[in-house]
Design a protein around this motif. Structure first.
Motif, PDB file in Angstrom:
ATOM      1  N   ARG A  83       0.980  -1.278  -0.053  1.00  0.00           N
ATOM      2  CA  ARG A  83      -0.070   0.200   0.013  1.00  0.00           C
ATOM      3  C   ARG A  83       0.827   1.160  -0.168  1.00  0.00           C
ATOM      4  NH1 ARG A  83      -4.702  -1.694   4.394  1.00  0.00           N
ATOM      5  NH2 ARG A  83      -5.798  -3.135   3.153  1.00  0.00           N
ATOM      6  N   ASN A  86       2.229   1.552  -3.382  1.00  0.00           N
ATOM      7  CA  ASN A  86       1.476   2.112  -4.235  1.00  0.00           C
ATOM      8  C   ASN A  86       1.018   3.541  -4.245  1.00  0.00           C
ATOM      9  OD1 ASN A  86       0.938  -0.368  -5.412  1.00  0.00           O
ATOM     10  ND2 ASN A  86      -0.847  -0.869  -3.928  1.00  0.00           N
ATOM     11  N   ARG A  87       0.943   4.153  -2.682  1.00  0.00           N
ATOM     12  CA  ARG A  87       0.677   5.371  -2.653  1.00  0.00           C
ATOM     13  C   ARG A  87       2.003   6.340  -2.876  1.00  0.00           C
ATOM     14  NH1 ARG A  87       0.653   4.903   2.514  1.00  0.00           N
ATOM     15  NH2 ARG A  87      -1.458   4.306   2.498  1.00  0.00           N
ATOM     16  N   GLN A  89       3.832   5.324  -5.498  1.00  0.00           N
ATOM     17  CA  GLN A  89       3.533   5.437  -6.892  1.00  0.00           C
ATOM     18  C   GLN A  89       2.701   6.323  -7.653  1.00  0.00           C
ATOM     19  OE1 GLN A  89       2.931   1.127  -8.089  1.00  0.00           O
ATOM     20  NE2 GLN A  89       5.111   0.770  -7.722  1.00  0.00           N
ATOM     21  N   LEU A  90       1.206   6.524  -6.880  1.00  0.00           N
ATOM     22  CA  LEU A  90       0.195   7.372  -7.237  1.00  0.00           C
ATOM     23  C   LEU A  90       0.961   8.864  -6.922  1.00  0.00           C
ATOM     24  CD1 LEU A  90      -2.710   7.616  -7.871  1.00  0.00           C
ATOM     25  CD2 LEU A  90      -3.277   7.720  -5.408  1.00  0.00           C
ATOM     26  N   THR A  91       1.613   9.090  -5.873  1.00  0.00           N
ATOM     27  CA  THR A  91       1.874  10.299  -5.651  1.00  0.00           C
ATOM     28  C   THR A  91       2.968  10.687  -6.952  1.00  0.00           C
ATOM     29  OG1 THR A  91       1.924  10.158  -3.388  1.00  0.00           O
ATOM     30  CG2 THR A  91       3.397  11.871  -4.335  1.00  0.00           C
ATOM     31  N   LEU A  93       2.809   9.430  -9.949  1.00  0.00           N
ATOM     32  CA  LEU A  93       2.027   9.726 -11.120  1.00  0.00           C
ATOM     33  C   LEU A  93       1.443  10.991 -11.048  1.00  0.00           C
ATOM     34  CD1 LEU A  93       0.250   6.195 -11.548  1.00  0.00           C
ATOM     35  CD2 LEU A  93       2.226   7.106 -12.815  1.00  0.00           C
ATOM     36  N   ILE A  94       0.762  11.641  -9.842  1.00  0.00           N
ATOM     37  CA  ILE A  94       0.165  12.727  -9.809  1.00  0.00           C
ATOM     38  C   ILE A  94       0.929  13.789 -10.011  1.00  0.00           C
ATOM     39  CG2 ILE A  94      -0.963  14.408  -8.287  1.00  0.00           C
ATOM     40  CD1 ILE A  94      -2.441  11.834  -6.959  1.00  0.00           C
TER      41      ILE A  94
END
Length: 345
Positions: A83, A86-87, A89-91, A93-94
């Motif tokens: 998690r 993933n967090r 990676q999401l950061t 990507l954003i």
């Protein structure tokens, strides 16, 4: 951690095997005592064996629960780690998306700025070209005007000096010189007035005396004035009107414009028939002058060019138009287009 769990499991299995053998031995002894008829001795053995088996089952259950809890903790830790990854990676990507969006906005803005600069550059180039052409036209106009003004002015000054310096000059010669001075003065005055009128019209500073007037009557008056000026020439004016309408105009200015198309711009004695018609086209009047000397290439000069410009600006000011066509079969043609006074007025 895995090695420690493996050791604990192994020890538990060994202990289980050990306790299981001991419990079986106790049970065997209890069966023997029971077969011997001494149940009172067999019961404690049964109880001890059962207690050992219960203890073994409890230990085994505890170990299994510990293993399950340990596995759960491991999986939970791995899940939390995933998690967190993933967090992150999401950061990322954003962050990358925001950077790309800002880059897109910057490129779009840069494109708009370049487009605006290119447009401004083209406008500046056009303006510069227009200024250059305007300066050329102005210089050409000033050059021609200088010549056109200088010629009659020299005539006025020169012949005036001749008359003043020779008091005993013949009467006929004096009259001839006076006529030259008079014609040159009229030409000079007419040219200066045309230039002033053109300047006022271009600056929209011309003052008009407006009134409603019958268009047919205006045309007839212009024809009479032209006929008076054409007494020494062979011009004949054939006027016909197909309508009866009122116009709101400065009578003097419009008559002067019509008159300029009905007489020779220069002194001539050529025979010419001018056809002057007045007709209506919806809410507009058309003053059509065919075979007009003003539109004839043979009489092109700075004076005629100025007169065309004055007529055009005058008609445009009142919401009309001024057309010159030198390729009609009947000869060069000039059309004055002028709005009709509405009935509500």
């Amino acid at each position: 951690q895995q090695a420690s769990d493996y050791i604990d499991t192994t020890l538990t299995m060994l202990k289980k095997d050990f306790t299981s053998d001991y419990a079986e031995q106790l049970l065997e002894k209890a069966r023997i005592w029971k077969q011997a008829g001494q149940s009172e001795k067999a019961i404690p053995l049964y109880e001890e064996a059962l207690a050992i088996k219960d203890s073994t089952a409890t230990v085994l259950s505890n170990n299994q629960m510990a293993q399950i809890q340990s596995k759960y903790n491991i999986e939970k830790t791995e899940l939390d780690q995933k998690r967190e990854n993933n967090r992150l990676q999401l950061t990322y990507l954003i962050f990358i998306f925001v950077i790309l969006l800002l880059l897109f906005i910057f490129m779009a803005r840069l494109f708009m700025v370049r487009k605006a600069l290119k447009y401004a550059e083209n406008e500046i180039r056009k303006t510069t070209e227009n200024v250059r052409k305007t300066n050329e036209i102005k210089n050409r106009f000033l050059s021609n005007m200088s010549y056109n003004i200088r010629t009659p002015l020299n005539n006025v000054v020169g012949f005036s000096q001749l008359i003043a310096s020779e008091p005993n000059i013949d009467k006929e010669i004096r009259q001839e010189y006076s006529n030259i001075i008079h014609k040159s003065s009229e030409k000079l005055m007419r040219l200066v007035n045309d230039v002033l009128d053109l300047s006022r019209l271009e600056a929209q500073m011309m003052k008009f005396q407006l009134q409603d007037y019958d268009a047919t009557t205006l045309c007839k008056e212009a024809c009479c004035m032209a006929q008076m000026q054409n007494e020494k020439t062979s011009i004949q004016i054939e006027f016909s009107s197909e309508t009866d309408a009122q116009i709101h105009t400065d009578i003097t200015r419009l008559t002067q414009a019509l008159l300029s198309a009905l007489v020779y711009p220069q002194e001539q004695r050529q025979a010419r028939i001018i056809r002057f018609t007045l007709n209506r086209d919806e809410d507009m009047l058309r003053f059509r002058i065919t075979n007009s000397p003003l539109a004839d290439h043979a009489f092109v000069s700075q004076e005629t060019i100025i007169r065309h410009d004055i007529n055009l600006l005058l008609l445009k000011h009142f919401g009309g138009n001024y057309l010159v066509n030198d390729k009609t079969p009947e000869g060069p043609e000039i059309v004055f287009i002028y709005p009709i006074v509405s009935e509500s007025k």
